[in-house]
Design a protein around this motif. Sequence first.
Motif, PDB file in Angstrom:
ATOM      1  N   VAL A  71       0.256  -1.014  -0.340  1.00 23.73           N
ATOM      2  CA  VAL A  71      -0.040  -0.315  -0.148  1.00 23.73           C
ATOM      3  C   VAL A  71       1.165   1.431  -0.210  1.00 23.73           C
ATOM      4  O   VAL A  71       2.159   1.815   0.733  1.00 23.73           O
ATOM      5  CB  VAL A  71      -1.168   0.054   0.886  1.00 23.73           C
ATOM      6  N   MET A  72       1.017   2.494  -0.544  1.00 23.62           N
ATOM      7  CA  MET A  72       0.810   3.320  -0.425  1.00 23.62           C
ATOM      8  C   MET A  72       0.489   4.542  -0.729  1.00 23.62           C
ATOM      9  O   MET A  72      -0.572   4.461  -0.308  1.00 23.62           O
ATOM     10  CB  MET A  72       1.349   4.211  -2.459  1.00 23.62           C
ATOM     11  N   VAL A  73       1.262   5.110   0.532  1.00 29.55           N
ATOM     12  CA  VAL A  73       0.306   6.638   1.332  1.00 29.55           C
ATOM     13  C   VAL A  73       0.675   7.974   0.968  1.00 29.55           C
ATOM     14  O   VAL A  73       2.257   8.052   1.408  1.00 29.55           O
ATOM     15  CB  VAL A  73       0.512   6.643   3.475  1.00 29.55           C
ATOM     16  N   GLU A  74       0.272   8.107   0.453  1.00 32.15           N
ATOM     17  CA  GLU A  74       0.571   9.971  -0.130  1.00 32.15           C
ATOM     18  C   GLU A  74       0.045  11.076   0.640  1.00 32.15           C
ATOM     19  O   GLU A  74      -1.545  10.945   0.925  1.00 32.15           O
ATOM     20  CB  GLU A  74       0.163  10.041  -1.610  1.00 32.15           C
ATOM     21  N   PHE A  75       1.216  11.384   1.349  1.00 32.92           N
ATOM     22  CA  PHE A  75       0.656  12.565   1.527  1.00 32.92           C
ATOM     23  C   PHE A  75       1.853  13.789   2.156  1.00 32.92           C
ATOM     24  O   PHE A  75       2.314  14.060   1.697  1.00 32.92           O
ATOM     25  CB  PHE A  75       0.094  11.955   3.301  1.00 32.92           C
ATOM     26  N   VAL A  76       0.918  15.046   2.457  1.00 29.36           N
ATOM     27  CA  VAL A  76       1.700  16.517   2.263  1.00 29.36           C
ATOM     28  C   VAL A  76       1.866  16.948   1.106  1.00 29.36           C
ATOM     29  O   VAL A  76       0.355  17.613   0.769  1.00 29.36           O
ATOM     30  CB  VAL A  76       2.853  15.871   3.403  1.00 29.36           C
ATOM     31  N   SER A  77       2.892  16.592   0.633  1.00 28.49           N
ATOM     32  CA  SER A  77       2.871  17.115  -0.937  1.00 28.49           C
ATOM     33  C   SER A  77       2.780  18.592  -1.314  1.00 28.49           C
ATOM     34  O   SER A  77       1.985  18.267  -2.295  1.00 28.49           O
ATOM     35  CB  SER A  77       1.849  15.924  -1.276  1.00 28.49           C
ATOM     36  N   ALA A  78       3.039  18.493  -0.246  1.00 32.55           N
ATOM     37  CA  ALA A  78       2.783  20.368   0.051  1.00 32.55           C
ATOM     38  C   ALA A  78       4.277  20.350  -1.653  1.00 32.55           C
ATOM     39  O   ALA A  78       5.117  20.432  -1.806  1.00 32.55           O
ATOM     40  CB  ALA A  78       3.561  21.436   0.784  1.00 32.55           C
ATOM     41  N   ASN A  79       3.944  22.011  -1.690  1.00 29.79           N
ATOM     42  CA  ASN A  79       4.254  22.350  -2.764  1.00 29.79           C
ATOM     43  C   ASN A  79       5.602  23.328  -1.640  1.00 29.79           C
ATOM     44  O   ASN A  79       5.612  24.277  -1.148  1.00 29.79           O
ATOM     45  CB  ASN A  79       3.819  23.188  -3.786  1.00 29.79           C
ATOM     46  N   PRO A  80       6.666  23.107  -2.527  1.00 28.76           N
ATOM     47  CA  PRO A  80       7.570  23.385  -2.472  1.00 28.76           C
ATOM     48  C   PRO A  80       7.815  25.353  -2.480  1.00 28.76           C
ATOM     49  O   PRO A  80       8.575  25.737  -3.123  1.00 28.76           O
ATOM     50  CB  PRO A  80       8.899  23.216  -2.757  1.00 28.76           C
ATOM     51  N   HIS A  83       0.468  -4.643   7.006  1.00 34.48           N
ATOM     52  CA  HIS A  83       0.425  -4.076   5.134  1.00 34.48           C
ATOM     53  C   HIS A  83       1.944  -3.431   5.316  1.00 34.48           C
ATOM     54  O   HIS A  83       2.981  -3.738   5.998  1.00 34.48           O
ATOM     55  CB  HIS A  83      -0.649  -2.688   4.838  1.00 34.48           C
ATOM     56  N   ASP A  84       2.623  -3.848   3.472  1.00 34.42           N
ATOM     57  CA  ASP A  84       3.915  -3.378   3.046  1.00 34.42           C
ATOM     58  C   ASP A  84       3.192  -1.470   2.478  1.00 34.42           C
ATOM     59  O   ASP A  84       3.147  -1.754   2.258  1.00 34.42           O
ATOM     60  CB  ASP A  84       4.155  -4.097   2.483  1.00 34.42           C
ATOM     61  N   VAL A  85       4.098  -1.491   4.027  1.00 34.93           N
ATOM     62  CA  VAL A  85       4.116   0.227   3.602  1.00 34.93           C
ATOM     63  C   VAL A  85       5.080   1.261   3.227  1.00 34.93           C
ATOM     64  O   VAL A  85       6.001   0.596   3.510  1.00 34.93           O
ATOM     65  CB  VAL A  85       3.425   1.007   5.133  1.00 34.93           C
ATOM     66  N   PHE A  86       4.526   2.275   2.074  1.00 30.00           N
ATOM     67  CA  PHE A  86       5.136   2.630   1.753  1.00 30.00           C
ATOM     68  C   PHE A  86       4.888   3.919   1.636  1.00 30.00           C
ATOM     69  O   PHE A  86       3.706   4.512   1.416  1.00 30.00           O
ATOM     70  CB  PHE A  86       5.593   2.334  -0.323  1.00 30.00           C
ATOM     71  N   ARG A  87       5.501   5.265   2.079  1.00 30.07           N
ATOM     72  CA  ARG A  87       5.291   6.422   1.852  1.00 30.07           C
ATOM     73  C   ARG A  87       5.943   7.169   1.026  1.00 30.07           C
ATOM     74  O   ARG A  87       6.808   7.323   0.829  1.00 30.07           O
ATOM     75  CB  ARG A  87       5.667   6.789   3.219  1.00 30.07           C
ATOM     76  N   GLU A  88       4.497   8.459   0.145  1.00 33.17           N
ATOM     77  CA  GLU A  88       5.670   9.437  -0.366  1.00 33.17           C
ATOM     78  C   GLU A  88       4.822  10.174  -0.616  1.00 33.17           C
ATOM     79  O   GLU A  88       3.944  10.987  -0.028  1.00 33.17           O
ATOM     80  CB  GLU A  88       5.079   8.185  -1.365  1.00 33.17           C
ATOM     81  N   TYR A  89       5.601  11.171  -1.100  1.00 31.53           N
ATOM     82  CA  TYR A  89       5.885  13.186  -1.161  1.00 31.53           C
ATOM     83  C   TYR A  89       5.386  13.242  -2.543  1.00 31.53           C
ATOM     84  O   TYR A  89       6.849  12.865  -3.309  1.00 31.53           O
ATOM     85  CB  TYR A  89       6.486  13.569   0.027  1.00 31.53           C
ATOM     86  N   TYR A  90       4.341  13.950  -3.337  1.00 32.83           N
ATOM     87  CA  TYR A  90       4.845  14.253  -5.039  1.00 32.83           C
ATOM     88  C   TYR A  90       5.044  15.204  -4.986  1.00 32.83           C
ATOM     89  O   TYR A  90       4.213  16.102  -4.142  1.00 32.83           O
ATOM     90  CB  TYR A  90       3.113  13.912  -5.128  1.00 32.83           C
ATOM     91  N   PHE A  91       6.135  15.942  -5.273  1.00 31.77           N
ATOM     92  CA  PHE A  91       7.308  16.869  -5.345  1.00 31.77           C
ATOM     93  C   PHE A  91       6.631  17.532  -6.277  1.00 31.77           C
ATOM     94  O   PHE A  91       7.356  17.422  -7.781  1.00 31.77           O
ATOM     95  CB  PHE A  91       8.590  16.617  -4.756  1.00 31.77           C
ATOM     96  N   ASN A  92       5.826  18.559  -5.996  1.00 38.12           N
ATOM     97  CA  ASN A  92       5.237  19.685  -7.241  1.00 38.12           C
ATOM     98  C   ASN A  92       5.915  20.678  -7.150  1.00 38.12           C
ATOM     99  O   ASN A  92       6.453  21.662  -7.578  1.00 38.12           O
ATOM    100  CB  ASN A  92       3.955  20.016  -6.790  1.00 38.12           C
ATOM    101  N   ASP A  93       7.185  20.091  -8.785  1.00 36.81           N
ATOM    102  CA  ASP A  93       8.704  20.678  -8.532  1.00 36.81           C
ATOM    103  C   ASP A  93       8.461  21.447 -10.033  1.00 36.81           C
ATOM    104  O   ASP A  93       9.595  21.405 -10.731  1.00 36.81           O
ATOM    105  CB  ASP A  93       9.878  20.644  -7.523  1.00 36.81           C
ATOM    106  N   ALA A  94       7.541  21.393 -10.655  1.00 34.41           N
ATOM    107  CA  ALA A  94       7.692  21.696 -12.151  1.00 34.41           C
ATOM    108  C   ALA A  94       6.159  22.987 -12.247  1.00 34.41           C
ATOM    109  O   ALA A  94       5.305  23.619 -11.315  1.00 34.41           O
ATOM    110  CB  ALA A  94       6.622  20.841 -13.062  1.00 34.41           C
ATOM    111  N   GLY A  95       6.034  23.688 -13.396  1.00 34.35           N
ATOM    112  CA  GLY A  95       5.159  24.414 -13.923  1.00 34.35           C
ATOM    113  C   GLY A  95       5.602  26.027 -12.811  1.00 34.35           C
ATOM    114  O   GLY A  95       6.056  26.643 -12.904  1.00 34.35           O
ATOM    115  N   ARG A  96       3.609  26.685 -13.409  1.00 38.18           N
ATOM    116  CA  ARG A  96       4.152  27.981 -13.148  1.00 38.18           C
ATOM    117  C   ARG A  96       4.194  28.792 -10.910  1.00 38.18           C
ATOM    118  O   ARG A  96       4.299  29.193 -11.291  1.00 38.18           O
ATOM    119  CB  ARG A  96       2.386  29.068 -13.669  1.00 38.18           C
TER     120      ARG A  96
END
Length: 552
Positions: A123-132, A159-172
């Motif tokens: 299972v992947m838990v994606e969280f925070v993922s705040a823009n820098p 569970h086999d847990v994977f923590r991921e942060y989507y790092f929004n480093d493109a765009g406007r």
Amino acid sequence: MIRQRVKNIIDACVEQGISEGIWSEAVAGKYTIEVPKREGQGDFSTNMALVLAGIHKGNPRQIATQLVSLLEKETEYIEHLEIAGPGFVNIFLKPMVWQHALFSVFEQRGKFGLSSVGTNRKVMVEFVSANPTGPLSVGHGRQAILGDAIARLLTATGHDVFREYYFNDAGRQMRVLGESTRARYLELLGLPSQFPEDGYQGDYIQDVAREMITEHGDALKDHADVAPFTVKAKELIFKNISGTLGRMGIIFDNYYNEHTLYEKGLVDAVVADLRSKDLVYEKEGATWFKTTAFGQEQDRVIIKSTGEPTYRLPDIAYHREKFRRNFDWLINVFGSDHIATVPDVLAGVRALGYDDSKVTVVLHQFVTLLRDGKQVKMSTRKATFITVDELLDEVGVDVARFFFMMRKADSQLEFDLDLATKESQENPVYYVQYAHARICSILRQAEDKGVQKRPIIEIDTTLLVAPEELQLLKSMNSFPAMIEEAALGLAPHRVIFFLMELAGQFHSYYNKHKVITENIALSQSRLCLIEALQIVFHNGLHIVGLTAPQEM
RNA sequence: GCACCAGUAGCUCAGCUGGAUAGAGCAACGGACUACGAAUCCGUAGGUCGGGGGUUCGAAUCCCUCCUGGUGCACCA
């Protein structure tokens, strides 16, 4: 475990009744077994008679009588039975059943409460993922703690847990960040500058600019490209964010950079695939995704007329990658302000042929801070928000964690700073931790007084007959099931409520009964009881990322 | 206008996915330590579960409707 055993007994009796032709087999699996709310209504109760009566318009109390006469033959666990209310069958178990619960606590120790329901589930838990684009605010703080607690709970349940942060480093937004930084840079050099209209106004931007002056002097004053400013700002802000997360003990397995989606051509691939399925069209210079084909009110733009993609396109590409990485369950923790993106992304993955029921989105509502009984006004635009770092400085990690977990995600969370900073009395964090510390203290005391600790097998657990003791044993026994429900329901607040309840039970018990007395055998039994409690508090606190202090 | 979330004691919130007489913590009031840690405990008081319909043996929980608050409904993320 005990619940299951009781259920088995009832199931067997119902089976017997069906095979004897007393009842129709329509009841099988329809009735429930639960723990009654009120005292005096037994350890468990079943609504079987009510359910059966509902199906056949029979008399529930008469059916209950038949069930009781079958259950009565089970004398190993059941002490006695009662028919109550409209037709509930209340089951009273022998104290021995509960006293026995101590054994599994000591057998499993640090593993008591853990389960294996999630074995082989990736299972992947994606969280925070705040823009820098700035430091984490209290809203992100809630999300960080919520996501981390969910991840911990899932780990605790195998569970086999994977923590991921989507790092929004493109765009406007990154461009605006760079321009804001450059403006401050020029400003600090005393040169004319133009601050972007929708720029980031926080002081941290000036810190970045200052850093750039230290490194480059005024060498960049005529630089046409904002890239160096963007890069530096991103770097420093990211360092700040991961520092904050680190303070809270949150470690991600991966930061997934948005720009890699572009580099690998994954964004274009999504457009091409959607186009081949005839789900994309051009209108007014923009590229649209036919979200109306997935029950939405209007189609959505995925590539603007400027040629830039909107946020949904990389989001869809990112989620497709998650599916390709073979997770069985994808959990996204988002703030409620992102609610609009959810249907788009789900429509996207569905369009690409993936099973969107594997995605669970946990939306949490906002946080309001309360100080001196008044709401603290916060504005991202003016950068007057309170950062997680400031919050941690003020209340500490345990308190912040605890408060952020106290409410279910669906509820708005009122964070009362006055209550949180109180080092005593009503602060619920200390109420729970104090229970643990108090137990540690009693165990130390016992050692000092020379009361021998004995292994559980040599303990006479039948001495634990006070109502408070039986209640504690029952609560401990329900701990593993509670953890499992909290994990699968993605609801850490349940653990908090359980711990507060258990702490209350213990404090009452402590005030009513002495653990260490002249009666050695009784003292040893009670020491065993509280040591088991210590294990439960310790495990419970740790499972949701809180510490269990030995003394306070 | 539409969608999602919330509305439960004066305040902040639980309520195990339909069960019995709806719970806790604060706040209020009254009590308990020459000590296994009072960061605690005991007691009192406090309710039309937002309103109204419906479903059934049974509703805070499910359905419909209305009211109030929050959040969204961009060629921002």
